[in-house]
Design an enzyme around this catalytic site. Sequence first.
Site, mmCIF file in Angstrom:
data_model
loop_
_atom_site.group_PDB
_atom_site.id
_atom_site.type_symbol
_atom_site.label_atom_id
_atom_site.label_comp_id
_atom_site.label_asym_id
_atom_site.label_seq_id
_atom_site.Cartn_x
_atom_site.Cartn_y
_atom_site.Cartn_z
ATOM 1 N N HIS A 201 -3.091 9.133 1.318
ATOM 2 C CA HIS A 201 -3.092 7.954 0.453
ATOM 3 C C HIS A 201 -4.475 7.724 -0.143
ATOM 4 O O HIS A 201 -5.475 8.299 0.294
ATOM 5 C CB HIS A 201 -2.608 6.712 1.212
ATOM 6 N N CYS B 94 -3.549 2.925 -5.441
ATOM 7 C CA CYS B 94 -2.801 3.742 -4.482
ATOM 8 C C CYS B 94 -1.406 4.095 -4.999
ATOM 9 O O CYS B 94 -0.899 5.196 -4.737
ATOM 10 C CB CYS B 94 -2.698 3.024 -3.134
ATOM 11 N N HIS C 157 0.854 -1.184 0.000
ATOM 12 C CA HIS C 157 0.000 0.000 0.000
ATOM 13 C C HIS C 157 0.895 1.240 0.000
ATOM 14 O O HIS C 157 1.856 1.314 0.762
ATOM 15 C CB HIS C 157 -0.918 0.003 1.216
#
Length: 285
Positions: free
Chosen positions: A43, A155, A31
């Site tokens: 994010h 992401c 991530h």
Amino acid sequence: MVGVLSNKISREEIKPGDHIYSWRHFHLYAHHGIYAGDGKVIHFTRGAGQEIGTGTFLDRIIFSSSPSHPKDSPCPQCGDQSMLDGVISSCLECFLFGGDLYIFQYSASPFLFLAKARGGTCTLAPSDPTEDVLHRADFLLKNGFGAYQIFKNNCEDFAIYCKTGLLVFTSISLGRSGQAASFLAATSAIVSSPLRFLTTSFPGLAAVGCGVYCVSRFVSDIGVRRDVTKVPVERLVARPGVDVSEAAPEMGKKDCDVTKVPVERLVARPGVDVSEAAPEMGKKD
């Protein structure tokens, strides 16, 4: 120390504007986000159970990246963010979710890029100045980054755009993400390469597969691709309701000031300067 083997860093080493990431679920995926300073990370995510859109428990097991805490003990800084989606701001603890901290490398050499067999850790593209990176991240936090798509707008795509301002302007199924590129490159190496028929030995097949994988990853990198354009963040969100991956091709065309003109047309008007005739020809084309 950041190098060929690992991009792992300590929390004391990160600086505002850094592109950071943390591995999830036994290194199945990472991530990504932009460190904004003061222990905060901006994010892009989707809520638990929505990451790949199946609506089943598999979404949470495989690709959930939303910060999650027990409902009876939410994070004192962030609260309960488990069902939030879009661009969000979390504390560093929630972003890491118990994982280690890694920094994404920019301006990587071709050797370093290929030496890191796993995608989503570096790119050949250079980073923009820190103030530009933070401006994009903050602007998108307030205005959004379109719809989350696992292969075209995830992401990592968000973090890379914040760092470079680059968007893919062709309507192909792959965005800027190195993780997505690695997955497709691996698939291509396994099932799609006609070169696998050139040899039947295991070492030969391994060499062919490795070569196809490396080449596919390299040509898909945002720093090598020719189908990218730099788009100001204000233009990116100027059209509410339009997905980033759909808007980028149109923006790319608008930013393009070159056109292909047949040589016969170029010399069909005696006495007309080429530099004067080209704009008119471009409009006709």
